[in-house]
Structures are given as structure tokens and as C-alpha cells.
Scaffold this motif. Structure first.
Motif, PDB file in Angstrom:
ATOM      1  N   SER A 131       0.581  -1.137  -0.466  1.00  0.00           N
ATOM      2  CA  SER A 131      -0.119  -0.542   0.112  1.00  0.00           C
ATOM      3  C   SER A 131       0.885   1.223   0.210  1.00  0.00           C
ATOM      4  CB  SER A 131      -0.814  -0.122   0.986  1.00  0.00           C
ATOM      5  OG  SER A 131      -0.475   0.003   2.975  1.00  0.00           O
ATOM      6  N   ILE A 132       0.458   2.242  -0.018  1.00  0.00           N
ATOM      7  CA  ILE A 132       1.202   3.365  -0.593  1.00  0.00           C
ATOM      8  C   ILE A 132       0.203   4.446   0.419  1.00  0.00           C
ATOM      9  CG2 ILE A 132       2.157   4.745  -2.005  1.00  0.00           C
ATOM     10  CD1 ILE A 132       2.339   3.626  -4.683  1.00  0.00           C
ATOM     11  N   ASN A 133       1.417   5.515   1.432  1.00  0.00           N
ATOM     12  CA  ASN A 133       0.193   6.229   1.893  1.00  0.00           C
ATOM     13  C   ASN A 133       0.667   7.164   1.591  1.00  0.00           C
ATOM     14  OD1 ASN A 133      -0.437   4.664   3.102  1.00  0.00           O
ATOM     15  ND2 ASN A 133       1.405   4.821   5.377  1.00  0.00           N
ATOM     16  N   ALA A 134       1.538   8.726   1.832  1.00  0.00           N
ATOM     17  CA  ALA A 134       1.714   9.675   1.083  1.00  0.00           C
ATOM     18  C   ALA A 134       2.645   9.685  -0.363  1.00  0.00           C
ATOM     19  CB  ALA A 134       2.057  10.432   2.451  1.00  0.00           C
ATOM     20  N   MET A 135       2.079  10.310  -0.972  1.00  0.00           N
ATOM     21  CA  MET A 135       2.630  10.778  -1.988  1.00  0.00           C
ATOM     22  C   MET A 135       3.233  12.007  -2.594  1.00  0.00           C
ATOM     23  SD  MET A 135       1.385   8.325  -4.612  1.00  0.00           S
ATOM     24  CE  MET A 135       2.490   7.887  -6.037  1.00  0.00           C
ATOM     25  N   GLY A 136       4.485  12.562  -3.063  1.00  0.00           N
ATOM     26  CA  GLY A 136       4.455  14.106  -3.168  1.00  0.00           C
ATOM     27  C   GLY A 136       5.549  14.210  -4.134  1.00  0.00           C
ATOM     28  N   GLU A 189      12.876  21.320  -2.250  1.00  0.00           N
ATOM     29  CA  GLU A 189      11.481  21.560  -2.010  1.00  0.00           C
ATOM     30  C   GLU A 189      10.170  21.075  -2.061  1.00  0.00           C
ATOM     31  OE1 GLU A 189      10.716  25.705  -2.882  1.00  0.00           O
ATOM     32  OE2 GLU A 189       9.990  25.362  -5.173  1.00  0.00           O
ATOM     33  N   LEU A 190       9.168  21.138  -1.528  1.00  0.00           N
ATOM     34  CA  LEU A 190       8.346  20.015  -1.815  1.00  0.00           C
ATOM     35  C   LEU A 190       7.644  21.235  -2.303  1.00  0.00           C
ATOM     36  CD1 LEU A 190       5.981  17.822  -0.879  1.00  0.00           C
ATOM     37  CD2 LEU A 190       5.086  19.960   0.843  1.00  0.00           C
ATOM     38  N   VAL A 191       6.472  20.735  -3.664  1.00  0.00           N
ATOM     39  CA  VAL A 191       5.515  21.520  -4.378  1.00  0.00           C
ATOM     40  C   VAL A 191       4.203  21.242  -4.159  1.00  0.00           C
ATOM     41  CG1 VAL A 191       4.586  21.253  -6.428  1.00  0.00           C
ATOM     42  CG2 VAL A 191       7.423  21.087  -6.501  1.00  0.00           C
ATOM     43  N   ALA A 192       3.632  19.539  -3.834  1.00  0.00           N
ATOM     44  CA  ALA A 192       3.097  19.423  -3.324  1.00  0.00           C
ATOM     45  C   ALA A 192       2.988  18.160  -2.690  1.00  0.00           C
ATOM     46  CB  ALA A 192       1.209  19.444  -4.718  1.00  0.00           C
ATOM     47  N   ALA A 193       1.351  17.621  -2.163  1.00  0.00           N
ATOM     48  CA  ALA A 193       1.474  16.320  -1.264  1.00  0.00           C
ATOM     49  C   ALA A 193      -0.253  15.946  -1.714  1.00  0.00           C
ATOM     50  CB  ALA A 193       2.340  15.996   0.010  1.00  0.00           C
ATOM     51  N   ILE A 194      -0.103  14.223  -1.383  1.00  0.00           N
ATOM     52  CA  ILE A 194      -1.123  14.107  -1.797  1.00  0.00           C
ATOM     53  C   ILE A 194      -1.412  12.305  -0.514  1.00  0.00           C
ATOM     54  CG2 ILE A 194      -1.394  12.807  -3.445  1.00  0.00           C
ATOM     55  CD1 ILE A 194      -4.587  13.060  -3.771  1.00  0.00           C
ATOM     56  N   THR A 195      -2.490  12.632   0.012  1.00  0.00           N
ATOM     57  CA  THR A 195      -3.101  11.079   1.488  1.00  0.00           C
ATOM     58  C   THR A 195      -3.144  10.308   0.340  1.00  0.00           C
ATOM     59  OG1 THR A 195      -4.551  12.849   2.152  1.00  0.00           O
ATOM     60  CG2 THR A 195      -3.049  12.830   3.471  1.00  0.00           C
ATOM     61  N   SER A 196      -3.679   9.395   0.706  1.00  0.00           N
ATOM     62  CA  SER A 196      -4.490   8.345   0.054  1.00  0.00           C
ATOM     63  C   SER A 196      -5.898   8.028  -0.003  1.00  0.00           C
ATOM     64  CB  SER A 196      -4.181   6.773   0.777  1.00  0.00           C
ATOM     65  OG  SER A 196      -4.816   6.673   2.366  1.00  0.00           O
ATOM     66  N   GLY A 197      -5.867   9.131   1.447  1.00  0.00           N
ATOM     67  CA  GLY A 197      -7.929   9.250   1.028  1.00  0.00           C
ATOM     68  C   GLY A 197      -8.307  10.610   0.154  1.00  0.00           C
ATOM     69  N   GLY A 198      -6.505  11.154  -0.572  1.00  0.00           N
ATOM     70  CA  GLY A 198      -7.345  12.635  -1.378  1.00  0.00           C
ATOM     71  C   GLY A 198      -7.160  13.911  -0.612  1.00  0.00           C
ATOM     72  N   THR A 235      -2.371  21.161  -9.572  1.00  0.00           N
ATOM     73  CA  THR A 235      -3.228  20.255  -9.167  1.00  0.00           C
ATOM     74  C   THR A 235      -2.769  18.714  -8.420  1.00  0.00           C
ATOM     75  OG1 THR A 235      -4.896  21.663  -9.622  1.00  0.00           O
ATOM     76  CG2 THR A 235      -5.220  19.169  -9.443  1.00  0.00           C
ATOM     77  N   ILE A 236      -2.505  18.358  -7.572  1.00  0.00           N
ATOM     78  CA  ILE A 236      -1.557  17.514  -7.661  1.00  0.00           C
ATOM     79  C   ILE A 236      -3.522  15.780  -7.551  1.00  0.00           C
ATOM     80  CG2 ILE A 236      -1.816  17.177  -5.362  1.00  0.00           C
ATOM     81  CD1 ILE A 236       1.151  15.185  -5.444  1.00  0.00           C
ATOM     82  N   SER A 237      -3.286  14.936  -8.466  1.00  0.00           N
ATOM     83  CA  SER A 237      -4.108  13.967  -8.423  1.00  0.00           C
ATOM     84  C   SER A 237      -2.977  12.252  -7.786  1.00  0.00           C
ATOM     85  CB  SER A 237      -5.099  14.145  -9.363  1.00  0.00           C
ATOM     86  OG  SER A 237      -4.521  14.061 -10.534  1.00  0.00           O
ATOM     87  N   ARG A 238      -4.206  11.414  -7.556  1.00  0.00           N
ATOM     88  CA  ARG A 238      -3.597  10.306  -7.785  1.00  0.00           C
ATOM     89  C   ARG A 238      -4.694   8.704  -8.123  1.00  0.00           C
ATOM     90  NH1 ARG A 238      -1.252   8.676  -1.725  1.00  0.00           N
ATOM     91  NH2 ARG A 238      -1.533   6.880  -2.459  1.00  0.00           N
ATOM     92  N   ASP A 239      -4.418   7.675  -8.432  1.00  0.00           N
ATOM     93  CA  ASP A 239      -5.224   6.764  -8.871  1.00  0.00           C
ATOM     94  C   ASP A 239      -4.860   5.930  -7.568  1.00  0.00           C
ATOM     95  OD1 ASP A 239      -6.902   5.171  -9.972  1.00  0.00           O
ATOM     96  OD2 ASP A 239      -6.333   5.142 -11.775  1.00  0.00           O
ATOM     97  N   ASN A 240      -5.616   5.339  -6.810  1.00  0.00           N
ATOM     98  CA  ASN A 240      -4.655   4.791  -5.909  1.00  0.00           C
ATOM     99  C   ASN A 240      -5.221   2.971  -6.847  1.00  0.00           C
ATOM    100  OD1 ASN A 240      -4.008   6.400  -3.720  1.00  0.00           O
ATOM    101  ND2 ASN A 240      -6.318   5.745  -3.170  1.00  0.00           N
ATOM    102  N   THR A 241      -5.788   2.694  -7.586  1.00  0.00           N
ATOM    103  CA  THR A 241      -5.967   1.377  -8.292  1.00  0.00           C
ATOM    104  C   THR A 241      -5.141   0.974  -8.784  1.00  0.00           C
ATOM    105  OG1 THR A 241      -7.119   2.085  -9.964  1.00  0.00           O
ATOM    106  CG2 THR A 241      -8.444   2.144  -7.899  1.00  0.00           C
TER     107      THR A 241
END
Length: 121
Positions: free
Chosen positions: A30-35, A46-55, A68-74
């Protein structure tokens, strides 16, 4: 064991857009935070953007309203839509993920090798 591969960088004119992708592969449970991070020549990463597993997401002040940061957990994939690019956004952009491997209860942090974004006329 685990790979993070960024893509989508390139040369764009000021005001233009790019969409970065980061694909994670390997023995990932599983993946928790991504950034997304970036590093310009002579500057610290430097950090640009981060996203949790919950969005839930957060952004650096310098990119709020433009990126805009986004992710596809699947698919273990993360994206960064970058609009209104400025010359000061020029940097190598790196993907980071905090994740659990199969068979381990420890959280690991992994980095991609980066993708160059150059904003210039």
C-alpha cells in the motif's frame, strides 16, 4: 524492488501547461502519502505538492491555484497538472512515495529519478 518513474516533463513557454505522471511498481502492499518535489540549480529540493491516500492535498504557496495534484490508487499512479507555468518553475521534478512492502510492517520512503521541466520563451 520498488521503482518510481516520472514522465511528462519538457520545455514549455511561460503560461503553458504540463502534466507530470509518477508510476510506482514493485512489491508494494500500500502507498500512504505521495508528493512532488522540485530542485532548481543551486537550490535545495522543495515540496511542491503532496497528497494522502484519502485524497487530501496541500501545496507550496508558490504553486497554489496553478498546480493540481491527484492520484489513482488502483494504479499506484500520481499526477501533477501544472498550468500557468512561470520561468521560476524550471527545475527537476521528483516523485516521492511513503509505502509498505509486502511482508513488511515498516514504512519506506522512495524517490524517483526526476523529470526536467523547463519554462522558457
Amino acid at each position: 524492488q520498488v521503482q518510481l518513474v516520472e514522465s511528462g516533463g519538457g520545455l514549455v513557454q511561460p503560461g503553458g501547461s504540463l502534466r507530470l505522471s509518477c508510476a510506482a511498481s514493485g512489491s508494494i502492499f500500500s502507498i500512504n502519502a505521495m508528493g512532488w518535489y522540485r530542485q532548481a540549480p543551486g537550490k535545495q529540493r522543495e515540496l511542491v505538492a503532496a497528497i494522502t491516500s484519502g485524497g487530501r492535498s496541500n501545496y507550496a504557496d508558490s504553486v497554489k491555484g496553478r498546480f493540481t495534484i491527484s492520484r489513482d490508487n488502483t494504479k499506484n499512479t500520481m499526477f501533477l497538472q501544472m498550468n500557468g507555468l512561470k520561468p521560476e518553475d524550471t527545475a527537476v521534478y521528483y516523485c516521492n512515495a511513503d509505502l509498505f512492502l509486502y511482508g513488511s510492517s515498516r514504512e519506506y520512503g522512495f524517490w524517483g529519478k526526476g523529470t526536467q521541466v523547463t519554462v522558457s520563451s
